[in-house]
Design a protein around this motif. Structure first.
Motif, PDB file in Angstrom:
ATOM      1  N   ASP A  80      -7.459   2.151  -1.215  1.00 41.28           N
ATOM      2  CA  ASP A  80      -8.310   1.399  -2.142  1.00 41.28           C
ATOM      3  C   ASP A  80      -9.358   2.290  -2.807  1.00 41.28           C
ATOM      4  OD1 ASP A  80      -7.025  -1.021  -1.810  1.00 41.28           O
ATOM      5  OD2 ASP A  80      -8.340  -1.691  -0.185  1.00 41.28           O
ATOM      6  N   SER A  81     -10.002   3.147  -2.028  1.00 40.47           N
ATOM      7  CA  SER A  81     -11.038   3.989  -2.626  1.00 40.47           C
ATOM      8  C   SER A  81     -10.428   5.032  -3.539  1.00 40.47           C
ATOM      9  CB  SER A  81     -11.916   4.633  -1.542  1.00 40.47           C
ATOM     10  OG  SER A  81     -11.172   5.520  -0.751  1.00 40.47           O
ATOM     11  N   GLU A  82      -9.225   5.482  -3.235  1.00 44.26           N
ATOM     12  CA  GLU A  82      -8.529   6.438  -4.093  1.00 44.26           C
ATOM     13  C   GLU A  82      -8.182   5.788  -5.438  1.00 44.26           C
ATOM     14  OE1 GLU A  82      -6.977   9.874  -5.406  1.00 44.26           O
ATOM     15  OE2 GLU A  82      -7.833   9.736  -3.398  1.00 44.26           O
ATOM     16  N   ASP A  83      -7.899   4.498  -5.417  1.00 44.73           N
ATOM     17  CA  ASP A  83      -7.476   3.787  -6.627  1.00 44.73           C
ATOM     18  C   ASP A  83      -8.652   3.300  -7.482  1.00 44.73           C
ATOM     19  OD1 ASP A  83      -4.843   4.208  -6.158  1.00 44.73           O
ATOM     20  OD2 ASP A  83      -4.414   2.208  -5.386  1.00 44.73           O
ATOM     21  N   GLU A  84      -9.877   3.404  -6.971  1.00 46.25           N
ATOM     22  CA  GLU A  84     -11.011   2.868  -7.730  1.00 46.25           C
ATOM     23  C   GLU A  84     -11.279   3.636  -9.006  1.00 46.25           C
ATOM     24  OE1 GLU A  84     -14.270   2.764  -5.020  1.00 46.25           O
ATOM     25  OE2 GLU A  84     -13.612   0.900  -4.122  1.00 46.25           O
TER      26      GLU A  84
ATOM     27  N   GLN B 157      -5.685   1.650   4.607  1.00 44.16           N
ATOM     28  CA  GLN B 157      -5.801   0.785   3.427  1.00 44.16           C
ATOM     29  C   GLN B 157      -7.095   1.047   2.670  1.00 44.16           C
ATOM     30  OE1 GLN B 157      -4.804  -3.432   4.240  1.00 44.16           O
ATOM     31  NE2 GLN B 157      -3.750  -2.651   6.050  1.00 44.16           N
ATOM     32  N   ARG B 158      -8.197   1.260   3.406  1.00 43.86           N
ATOM     33  CA  ARG B 158      -9.481   1.560   2.756  1.00 43.86           C
ATOM     34  C   ARG B 158      -9.380   2.843   1.942  1.00 43.86           C
ATOM     35  NH1 ARG B 158     -12.364  -0.271   7.320  1.00 43.86           N
ATOM     36  NH2 ARG B 158     -12.532   1.845   8.092  1.00 43.86           N
TER      37      ARG B 158
ATOM     38  N   ARG C 206       1.934   2.077  -3.381  1.00 41.61           N
ATOM     39  CA  ARG C 206       0.830   2.639  -4.183  1.00 41.61           C
ATOM     40  C   ARG C 206       0.641   4.116  -3.865  1.00 41.61           C
ATOM     41  NH1 ARG C 206      -3.776  -1.599  -2.932  1.00 41.61           N
ATOM     42  NH2 ARG C 206      -5.137   0.036  -3.711  1.00 41.61           N
TER      43      ARG C 206
ATOM     44  N   TYR D 217       0.832  -1.205   0.000  1.00 42.10           N
ATOM     45  CA  TYR D 217       0.000   0.000   0.000  1.00 42.10           C
ATOM     46  C   TYR D 217       0.864   1.251   0.000  1.00 42.10           C
ATOM     47  CZ  TYR D 217      -4.471  -2.334   0.632  1.00 42.10           C
ATOM     48  OH  TYR D 217      -5.609  -3.076   0.448  1.00 42.10           O
TER      49      TYR D 217
END
Length: 81
Positions: A77-81, A73-74, A26, A23
């Motif tokens: 993940d939401s930034e990468d969606e 981490q959430r 990323r 992460y």
């Protein structure tokens, strides 16, 4: 007086410190302003949960560390969606 240095701000350092390596990489691929925005969002969310010690990973309990990491981490993940 705040002097701009090459050191990352404590919020960003704390944010990165709770993330697993995958992460962290990323996040570090993103532009600095995005990294900063994510770190501040995480800090706000986490301070609501953990209180003012959220920027001091050493002061956190194990369960708070897990919460901090999951929240971070959430966000990634939401930034990468």
């Amino acid at each position: 007086m705040s002097v701009m240095t090459s050191l990352s701000p404590p919020v960003l350092e704390a944010f990165l410190s709770v993330l697993p390596e995958e992460y962290r990489q990323r996040v570090q691929k993103k532009p600095p302003e995005i990294q900063d925005a994510m770190a501040h969002q995480w800090q706000e969310d986490f301070e609501t949960d953990a209180g003012p010690d959220s920027l001091n990973p050493e002061a956190l309990t194990r369960s708070q560390n897990v919460v901090a990491s999951k929240m971070a981490q959430r966000l990634v993940d939401s930034e990468d969606e």
